[in-house]
Design a protein around this motif. Structure first.
Motif, short mmCIF file in Angstrom:
data_model
loop_
_atom_site.label_atom_id
_atom_site.label_comp_id
_atom_site.label_asym_id
_atom_site.label_seq_id
_atom_site.Cartn_x
_atom_site.Cartn_y
_atom_site.Cartn_z
N GLY A 83 -96.44 -17.93 40.35
CA GLY A 83 -97.17 -18.30 38.75
C GLY A 83 -97.77 -19.99 40.25
O GLY A 83 -98.56 -20.06 39.63
N ILE A 84 -97.33 -20.74 41.45
CA ILE A 84 -97.78 -21.81 42.05
C ILE A 84 -99.05 -20.98 42.35
O ILE A 84 -100.07 -21.86 42.12
CB ILE A 84 -96.92 -22.29 43.03
CG1 ILE A 84 -96.26 -23.32 42.15
CG2 ILE A 84 -97.60 -22.44 43.84
CD1 ILE A 84 -94.54 -23.28 43.42
N VAL A 86 -101.41 -18.38 40.79
CA VAL A 86 -101.78 -18.41 40.28
C VAL A 86 -103.13 -19.93 39.62
O VAL A 86 -103.90 -19.93 38.97
CB VAL A 86 -101.26 -17.39 38.57
CG1 VAL A 86 -102.80 -17.24 37.99
CG2 VAL A 86 -101.29 -16.27 39.56
N SER A 87 -101.61 -21.07 39.90
CA SER A 87 -102.21 -21.77 39.25
C SER A 87 -103.29 -23.00 39.62
O SER A 87 -104.08 -23.06 39.80
CB SER A 87 -101.18 -22.75 38.59
OG SER A 87 -100.74 -23.09 39.29
N ILE A 88 -103.13 -22.31 40.99
CA ILE A 88 -103.85 -22.65 42.14
C ILE A 88 -105.83 -22.20 41.56
O ILE A 88 -106.47 -23.43 42.20
CB ILE A 88 -103.52 -23.33 43.60
CG1 ILE A 88 -102.46 -23.85 43.32
CG2 ILE A 88 -104.30 -23.16 44.54
CD1 ILE A 88 -101.76 -23.58 44.81
N ARG A 90 -106.36 -21.29 40.29
CA ARG A 90 -107.20 -21.37 38.20
C ARG A 90 -108.32 -22.77 38.19
O ARG A 90 -109.02 -23.22 37.49
CB ARG A 90 -106.07 -21.46 36.77
CG ARG A 90 -105.64 -19.56 36.84
CD ARG A 90 -105.24 -20.79 35.07
NE ARG A 90 -105.14 -19.04 34.79
CZ ARG A 90 -103.99 -18.49 34.00
NH1 ARG A 90 -103.25 -19.35 33.00
NH2 ARG A 90 -103.12 -17.24 33.80
N ARG A 91 -107.37 -23.77 39.16
CA ARG A 91 -108.12 -24.64 39.16
C ARG A 91 -109.40 -24.88 40.85
O ARG A 91 -110.60 -25.57 40.03
CB ARG A 91 -106.49 -25.57 39.93
CG ARG A 91 -106.09 -26.12 38.30
CD ARG A 91 -104.79 -27.33 38.87
NE ARG A 91 -104.57 -27.83 37.99
CZ ARG A 91 -103.82 -28.54 37.03
NH1 ARG A 91 -105.01 -29.99 37.98
NH2 ARG A 91 -102.97 -29.00 36.20
N ARG A 92 -108.61 -24.40 41.57
CA ARG A 92 -110.12 -23.21 42.37
C ARG A 92 -110.24 -22.56 42.99
O ARG A 92 -109.38 -21.61 43.35
CB ARG A 92 -109.41 -24.58 43.81
CG ARG A 92 -109.28 -26.67 43.96
CD ARG A 92 -108.87 -26.65 44.98
NE ARG A 92 -109.39 -26.58 45.66
CZ ARG A 92 -110.04 -27.40 46.95
NH1 ARG A 92 -109.96 -28.78 46.80
NH2 ARG A 92 -110.65 -27.46 47.33
N GLN A 93 -111.99 -22.58 42.21
CA GLN A 93 -111.82 -21.03 43.01
C GLN A 93 -112.01 -20.94 44.34
O GLN A 93 -113.05 -21.83 45.18
CB GLN A 93 -113.18 -21.01 42.45
CG GLN A 93 -113.65 -20.87 40.97
CD GLN A 93 -112.92 -19.77 40.12
OE1 GLN A 93 -111.83 -18.57 40.93
NE2 GLN A 93 -112.10 -20.09 39.06
#
Length: 105
Positions: A83-84, A86-88, A90-93
């Motif tokens: 989860g962590i 994937v969230s990272i 999503r914010r930074r490619q």
């Protein structure tokens, strides 16, 4: 008819050491957090294989119980860690492991 002998515990321990070494090299060399996460899981599974092999060799149930608890903790780790990650992503490619130091408060 030729009967093949079943592999002994040495084979399983060698395989476990090889898997653990591959996981260690993957964690140390790769910078992609997702690949590093998979390498840590590979290392956990290598340790589980060692536990099961030694538990079978010593005819003790303790190693298999330890594997059960490691798998439960690893499942929880996968949920939180993935989860962590994937969230990272999503914010930074194209985030790398060096970018994770930005999470420090």
């Amino acid at each position: 008819m030729i009967l093949a002998a079943a592999p002994g515990p040495e084979w399983y321990l060698t395989l476990s050491a090889l898997l653990f070494a591959i996981g260690t090299v993957g964690v140390l060399i790769r910078r992609n957090p997702l690949v590093m996460f998979m390498c840590v899981e590979l290392m956990l599974n290598a340790v589980n294989l060692t536990f099961v092999t030694l538990a079978r060799q010593l005819d003790d149930l303790g190693g298999q119980v330890a594997v059960f608890f490691v798998l439960v903790v690893a499942a929880a780790e996968v949920v939180v860690g993935l989860g962590i990650i994937v969230s990272i992503f999503r914010r930074r490619q194209g985030a790398t492991a060096d970018d994770l130091s930005l999470l420090k408060g």
